[in-house]
Design an enzyme around this catalytic site. Structure first.
Site, PDB file in Angstrom:
ATOM      1  N   ASP A   1       0.814  -1.222   0.000  1.00 39.40           N
ATOM      2  CA  ASP A   1       0.000   0.000   0.000  1.00 39.40           C
ATOM      3  C   ASP A   1       0.848   1.272   0.000  1.00 39.40           C
ATOM      4  OD1 ASP A   1       0.903  -0.544   2.549  1.00 39.40           O
ATOM      5  OD2 ASP A   1      -0.826   0.382   3.538  1.00 39.40           O
TER       6      ASP A   1
ATOM      7  N   ASP B   1       7.350  11.685  10.079  1.00 39.58           N
ATOM      8  CA  ASP B   1       7.303  10.236  10.179  1.00 39.58           C
ATOM      9  C   ASP B   1       8.555   9.620   9.561  1.00 39.58           C
ATOM     10  OD1 ASP B   1       5.396   7.945  10.788  1.00 39.58           O
ATOM     11  OD2 ASP B   1       5.855   7.509   8.684  1.00 39.58           O
ATOM     12  N   ASN B   2       9.240   8.776  10.332  1.00 37.00           N
ATOM     13  CA  ASN B   2      10.387   8.017   9.809  1.00 37.00           C
ATOM     14  C   ASN B   2      11.380   8.853   8.995  1.00 37.00           C
ATOM     15  OD1 ASN B   2      10.061   5.388  10.755  1.00 37.00           O
ATOM     16  ND2 ASN B   2       8.448   4.986   9.257  1.00 37.00           N
TER      17      ASN B   2
ATOM     18  N   GLU C   1      10.615  11.717  14.186  1.00 30.64           N
ATOM     19  CA  GLU C   1      10.171  10.416  14.698  1.00 30.64           C
ATOM     20  C   GLU C   1      11.121   9.343  14.177  1.00 30.64           C
ATOM     21  OE1 GLU C   1       8.405   7.792  12.802  1.00 30.64           O
ATOM     22  OE2 GLU C   1       7.443   6.667  14.392  1.00 30.64           O
TER      23      GLU C   1
ATOM     24  N   LYS D   1      -5.184   2.918  14.011  1.00 32.77           N
ATOM     25  CA  LYS D   1      -4.550   3.192  12.723  1.00 32.77           C
ATOM     26  C   LYS D   1      -5.336   2.523  11.593  1.00 32.77           C
ATOM     27  CE  LYS D   1      -0.259   1.821  13.079  1.00 32.77           C
ATOM     28  NZ  LYS D   1       1.146   1.661  12.673  1.00 32.77           N
TER      29      LYS D   1
END
Lengths: 699, 699
Positions: free
Chosen positions: A374, A410-411, A439, A574
C-alpha cells in the site's frame, strides 16, 4: 594596507557542532555560555569579548569574556541570550590591550622606584590621545574632550601624577570603551560545502558560529495526540473536524497545549489495509492514514498532501479547527509522512520520482520477505530530485500558510539526512517559528544527525528506559553530552505504534510512574490518546508475572523487550474506527496536576538542569532540577507492584542549604509538607497510594 | 543535471586537527589509521573507501573501509601510509552499494521460497550490464565482455541460476571494481580563513583533510648541541668552523646524527653582556650569540642573519663544515633566533620594524623591572609586516640554500603563532624536507598551537619530569592524547639555559638515569654538550640533601623547582669562552651503547607505542615498546642515591606471550640474560652499578 589580523589565537571554541558545520540550538531567553582558548604571543595583557547578532544584522552585541579561573588563564568564558527567534551568529574578538599592558608595565617600574618615567608617561599620553580621537570619530564629544584633557595633563605629568592616571578606574573604563582594536583577531568558522546545494540554508550565509534560536514553545510544551476520526469514540463511523472541539477541550482541561493529529490527508484505496494490519480490507473500512494520497477522491488539490480527506471535512473546516484551537491558547501539530499510496497523484504525474522494476512498473516498499503493497517509496536521488525536494518542502509551506507551525515527521531516517537539512532550512527561512519533531527510533548516530541538520525535537529511547540505571545513563547523555547543544528530547511513553511492555503488564500504577517520569524528566513531552485512560491491551493479549521479579522484568523492558510481548495495540485505530468511552476517569486528574505543576515551576521548563541523585534502593529513582531559586527533588518508585523505601541523597549545595540546616519539602502532588534535615532522608512509596514525590524545597 | 551527492552522512572523522584546520603529521611509511561515522538512510548496504593522494596529484589511492566491530556498525576504519614527504590529503567516499543490496534482497526472497523472482533477476542483470559499460568505458575489455555475458545469462536465468550469480565471489569482486558510484558522498573539510593571507600555505589548496608527511629523519634522530667557538675547549679564545671536526667526530663516535649549533651570526657590540650575564662587558669578551647582528663587522650580507660571525670563519668555511658533517652521515641544525642587537642592520634599514618611544628612539626588550638592553624586539604587526615576515622567511630559505635543513627556533611563543604558520609553510613549499623545532617552554596550549601551525618537533616539559607519576601522566598525554597527531616531542635533559636540579644534586647516577629516559622514552632527543661529561655546577653552587628524602626531592623537581636552586650553569658559555677537557670519559660509553641500541631496535624509533607498566615501587618506572616483533621492556630506577627493588608487571599480551610461558629477557645494556615467567617479575637496580634495564623479550 590592512594590518595583520593574526594577533591572537582563538581555538577550542565551545559550543560548536561538528566544528561549526551545524548550528547550536537555543530558545529565546535561554543562555548560551561560550568558552574558548584564547592566547597570544609575548607578555601583552589580552582582552576578549563575546559578540552576537541576528544573521543579517550589522551591529554586534558584545560582552567582555573572563578567564574561567585563576589556574586556567588561557580559557575564557562569557554568556549571552537571544531575544528573537531565527538564525543568529556569534564570535569572539581578542586583542592585545595596550592600555592594560601599559598600566602593568608602568606600575611595575613605578613600584621598583624608577623615576622620572618620562618616556613611559608620554607613551601613556599617546594611547589616551588615540582613544580621544576614536571617541571623536564616533561622535562622543564629551568623552573625546575628557580624554584629550587627560592626554594633555599626562604630557607634562610627573611620575606620581601619571601613576594616578594609571590607577584611575574612570579612565580605565573609557580606555575600554575606546580601545584600539585595529589589531584584533576574530574567530571564523566557514564551511564551503553547503552554499551551492542549499541556497535556502541560513548556514551558507554565516561566516561565524551559528545559533538557531527557537521560540519559547519549542522548549516547553505538552502534546496530546489523537486521530480526528476518533474524536467522538464511535466504533462504527468516523468523526469530522467539526466534531473535534470536545476532544480539544478535554486535552486543554488536562493542561496540554499542542494537539497533534496523525495524517489528515486522503487515504489510498489500492491495497488498503484492514483492521489489525490485515492485507485485505472489508468495504467501509477507513484505511491507514499513513497510506497517503487518493486522486480518485474529489479534492481541491488533487487528493495529495495538500488536501484533507473529504471524510474529515474540508480545508475550510480544518482552518476553522485550527482557529478554535489557537483561540484556546493551544496549537496544532500535523504529521508529515512521505508515504505515497499507489493512488497518490505523484505516482500518476511524476512516475520518475519512484523506483521501477525492469518491466516499468513501480516498486512498492519491501523489507524482504515483508511487503508493503500500500506504499510506494520515493527515490530521493532520481534525475529530477531538485524538483521533488522542492515540491515536498512546498507541502510544508502550504500547511504553514494554513496556520500550522508544528510538524511531526514520520520516519525521517528512511530519507536522506540532507533532504531534511534542505527542507527545514527552507521552511524556517519563511517561518522561523516552525517546529519539526523527528520520529526516528533508530541508531543513535542517525538520530543525532537528524537533530544536527535541523529537527527541533527528537523522539527518544525513553520509551524503553525503565530501570534506574537505564534512565540515568540515557538522560545524562541527553542532558549533558555534546548532543545536548542541538538535540532536544520530546518524551513519549506511548505512540499509536508502541505500547511498551511496562504499560502492558504494569497496569494503572505503571501508567502513573510513566506519567510522572514523562512530565518531569524533560520539558517537552507528549502522550498518545488512551494513555490517560490506561489503555494497555496488547495485540497478543499476553500476561507476564512482572511482580515476581521486578528487576528482571525492568531489565528486559530496557533491553530485549521482544521477549516479553509484541509492543503493539490490539485493534489499533490506525486501521479502524475505534469505540472508546472518553468519560472514564483514568489518570486525567494526575495529568491535570502534573501539567499545572510544570507551568508553576520554572525548573521543569528547562532540561539541562537535570541531575540524578543517589538512592540506596535501585528501584527508586531520584533527580533534582533547579532554576532561579525554584528547587525540586523528584523521587519515583519504578516498581509498579510493591512498596519501596530508600534513603535519598539531597544535593544541599545546589539547593542552597547548609550542612545541618532543617528545611521543608512540600509534595506538589499532594500538598503534604515534611521536615527534612541534612544530606540523607527517608522516603517510602507504595503503588496505588503514590507513585512518586515532586518535592519543592524551601530553605 | 548533476545527481545529488548527498547520499550518505560522513562525520566524526578522526584524526582531524581542529576540524581539519591544521594538518595531521606523519612520517613516510608511518600508518595513518582513519575512522569515521558513516551511515545513510534506509536499508541499503553501505560501502566506503579511504582515499589519499599527494596534494596536486589527480589520482587517488584507495582501500575499502571496514566496520570497527560488529557492535558499532556506523563506525568505519581503514589505514594507509605515505611514501613521499610533503603535503597530502585524504578523504572518505561512501555510497549505497546497489549490488550488495540486491544480493541481500534476492537471498532473503529466495530463501523465503519466493519464485520465479523474474523481476528481481532482471534487476540484477541491469546492474551487471551497467558494470559492463563502466568496464568498457575504462578500457577493460575482457572484464566488460565477461560482465556482458553474465548480464545476458541473467536475462533468461531461473531463480536458481540467478541465485548462483548472487553468490559468485568472482562476480562480487568485479561488481566492486566497477561499482556504480554516481551517487557517492565524499567528505570535505574546507576552511576559508587561510587563503587570502597565506598564499604559500599548502592548506589553502586542500579541500580535504590534510596530512603533512615528514621524512624519516623527522621521526628518529639524536641531536648533539655545541657552540662552535667551544669546539676545542680553550678558556681564552674561541674556535672556528675549521676547528670543529674533532667535536663532530666525537659526537659521531657516541652515535649522534644531528649537530646543532646555537646562533653563528655576527654578535652585537652595543650593550654586549659579559660573563655570567653581567651587564658590563670587558674588552675581548665574545658576547652572547643570541644578540644577533653587527653591521659594523665586515660581512658579505651586511652583518645580519644571513652572515656568519667573522670570528668563526667565512660562509665558505661554514659550507665546508656542513659538507664534512653530511659526509659523515650527519646533519646540521641551526638556531633561528629573531633577536636583533642594536647593531643589527634591520635597526638601521628598517626602524619601522621595531617599537619606538615617544622621543623616537627604539625600545629594547623589557619584562619590568628587568631590562634587556642588548636586544630590540621586533613589531610583527607594524605597517610593513608583510615585508618583514617575508624577509624573515627569506633568512631560513637562505640557510636552506647553504645546505641546512633543520632549524631550532628560539622562543617562538613570543612571536605571533600565525607568523610561524606563514614561515614554515612557505619554506616547506620549496624545501619539504625542512624540519623546525619549537623551543617554547610555556603554557601547554601555546606549545600545542605552535605544533599545529607547522613545527615538526617541540621541546617538552620532560626536562622537569622526574617522578614516576609525573613522567607517566605527561608521556601518556604526549603519546596518546589528540595532540599526538601533530606534536612530536624532542626530549632535552639539559640546554645551555637549563641545568635541572636533579642533575645539579644527583651527580653522575642522575645523568645515567636521565640518559636512559631521554633515549628510550621518545625517538627524537638531544643533549647540550657537557651532559655527557656530567657537568653540573649550578650558578648558585648550592648543595641539597636529596638522598635524605628522595620522593620529596623528586616532587620538588617536578613542581616548585625554584625552591631548590636556580637551574642555570655557572660560567655559561653563552657569555664567555669556556675551558673544557673534552677527554674526560664521563658517560660517553653509555651514550655509545644507547644510540646503538636505538638504531638496532625498531621499537625505539617510534613514539606512540609507549605504554607504561605497573611497578610496585614508585621509584622504579617501567614501560614497554613494541614494533613489528621487536619487544622491549624498559625499567629505570629514578632514585639516583639508593638501590631500589620492585615487582614489575609484564604485558604478556602485547609481547605475544602465554600466561604461564617462560621467556628470556636480555638486557641490551649489558648483554645479560634472565629467565622470566608470568606477569610479575623481580628487578633490583643500584645507582653506580646500573641505572636501568633495557630488556629485549624473546618468547
Amino acid at each position: 594596507m590592512k594590518l595583520s589580523p593574526y594577533t591572537a589565537v582563538i581555538e577550542n571554541v565551545r559550543p560548536l557542532v561538528d566544528g561549526g558545520r551545524y548550528p547550536v540550538k537555543r530558545i529565546t531567553g535561554e543562555p548560551l555560555v561560550v568558552e574558548a582558548d584564547v592566547f597570544k604571543e609575548g607578555h601583552d595583557v589580552l582582552s576578549c569579548v563575546l559578540k552576537w547578532r541576528k544573521l543579517g544584522a550589522k551591529a554586534w552585541h558584545e560582552i567582555p569574556m573572563d578567564c574561567v579561573d585563576a589556574w586556567n588563564k588561557d580559557r575564557w568564558r562569557a554568556s549571552c541570550t537571544f531575544s528573537a527567534e531565527g538564525p543568529h551568529e556569534f564570535t569572539i574578538e581578542a586583542w592585545g590591550n595596550i592600555w592594560k599592558s601599559w598600566q602593568h608595565e608602568f606600575e611595575a617600574k613605578f613600584n621598583a622606584g624608577e623615576r622620572p618615567l618620562k618616556s613611559e608617561t608620554l607613551e601613556g599620553a599617546a594611547f589616551v590621545r588615540n582613544a580621544a580621537e576614536l571617541a571623536k570619530a564616533r561622535g562622543a564629544k564629551a568623552d573625546a574632550e575628557r580624554l584629550a584633557w587627560v592626554a594633555r595633563e599626562m604630557d607634562t605629568a610627573t611620575a606620581e601624577r601619571a601613576n594616578e592616571f594609571a590607577h584611575s578606574a574612570d579612565l580605565s573604563a573609557m580606555m575600554w570603551t575606546y580601545a584600539d582594536r585595529s589589531l584584533s583577531t576574530e574567530f571564523v568558522s566557514t564551511f564551503e560545502d553547503t552554499p551551492a546545494l542549499f541556497p535556502a540554508n541560513h548556514r551558507a550565509a554565516a561566516r561565524y558560529p551559528f545559533v538557531w534560536v527557537d521560540r519559547a514553545g519549542a522548549g516547553f510544551s505538552a502534546w496530546y495526540e489523537f486521530f480526528p476520526r476518533s474524536a467522538e469514540g464511535h466504533a462504527d463511523r468516523g468523526s469530522k473536524f467539526r466534531d473535534c472541539l470536545q476532544r480539544v477541550d478535554y486535552a486543554k482541561d488536562m493542561g496540554f497545549d499542542v494537539i497533534y493529529f496523525p495524517p489528515i490527508h486522503p487515504i489510498g484505496v489500492t491495497a488498503r489495509k484492514g483492521r489489525n494490519n490485515s492485507v485485505t480490507c472489508q468495504p467501509g473500512e477507513p484505511g491507514v492514514p499513513y497510506a497517503i494520497g487518493n486522486r480518485h477522491q474529489k479534492c481541491p488539490n488533487g487528493g495529495a498532501h495538500r488536501d484533507v480527506a473529504p471524510e474529515l471535512g474540508t480545508l475550510e473546516d480544518f482552518r476553522w479547527l485550527v482557529g478554535e484551537i489557537n483561540k484556546r491558547g493551544m496549537e496544532v501539530a500535523l504529521d508529515f509522512a512521505v508515504n505515497c499510496s499507489p493512488d497518490h497523484p505523484y505516482v500518476h504525474d511524476h512516475p520518475e520520482w519512484f523506483y521501477h522494476r525492469p518491466d516499468g512498473s513501480i516498486k512498492y516498499a519491501e523489507n524482504p520477505p515483508k511487503k508493503y503493497q500500500d506504499v510506494y517509496p520515493m527515490n530521493y536521488h532520481c534525475e529530477t530530485w531538485r524538483e521533488m525536494w522542492s515540491e515536498l518542502a512546498g507541502v510544508i509551506e502550504f500547511w504553514c500558510e494554513q496556520g500550522v507551525r508544528i510538524f511531526r515527521v514520520d520516519n525521517p531516517h528512511t530519507k536522506p539526512v540532507h533532504f531534511w537539512e534542505y527542507l527545514i532550512s527552507r521552511v524556517q527561512t519563511r517561518f522561523p517559528d516552525a517546529i519539526f519533531l523527528s520520529e526516528a527510533f533508530t541508531r543513535s548516530k542517525m538520530m543525532r544527525a537528524l537533530a544536527k541538520v535541523g529537527f527541533t525535537h527528537s523522539y527518544t529511547y525513553f520509551t524503553w528506559r525503565n530501570t534506574a540505571q537505564g534512565l540515568r545513563e540515557y538522560f545524562n547523555e541527553l542532558a549533558h553530552s555534546e548532543s545536548a547543544e542541538y538535540m532536544r528530547p520530546n518524551l513519549w511513553p506511548n505512540t499509536p505504534d508502541i505500547l511498551p511492555s511496562y504499560l502492558q503488564f504494569g497496569g494503572r500504577p505503571a501508567f502513573e510512574v510513566r506519567a510522572i517520569l514523562t512530565t518531569t524528566l524533560a520539558p517537552v513531552y507528549g502522550i498518545y490518546s488512551g494513555f490517560e485512560l490506561c489503555e494497555n491491551e496488547g495485540i497478543e493479549r499476553k500476561h507476564w508475572d512482572a511482580a515476581g521479579d521486578v528487576r528482571g522484568f525492568l531489565a528486559l523492558c530496557d533491553g530485549d523487550y521482544k521477549q516479553l510481548a509484541r509492543e503493539e495495540y490490539i485493534d489499533s485505530e490506525k486501521y479502524q474506527f475505534k469505540g472508546r468511552d472518553w468519560n472514564q476517569p483514568g489518570i486525567r486528574a494526575l495529568f491535570r496536576k502534573l501539567n499545572h505543576i510544570r507551568k508553576e515551576n520554572l525548573a521543569l521548563q528547562q532540561f539541562r538542569n537535570l541531575y540524578f541523585q543517589h538512592s540506596d534502593n535501585d528501584l527508586i529513582l531520584a533527580y533534582s532540577k533547579v532554576a532561579d531559586g525554584n528547587r525540586l527533588l523528584i523521587i519515583v518508585n519504578l516498581d509498579a507492584w510493591h512498596p519501596q523505601e530508600s534513603m535519598i541523597h539531597v544535593p544541599l549545595e545546589s539547593f542552597g542549604l547548609g550542612e545541618h540546616q532543617a528545611f521543608e519539602v512540600e509534595d506538589l502532588l499532594t500538598g503534604e509538607k515534611f521536615q527534612w534535615k541534612g544530606r540523607r532522608n527517608y522516603v517510602r512509596l507504595a503503588p496505588g497510594e503514590r507513585a512518586g514525590h515532586i518535592f519543592r524545597i524551601r530553605p
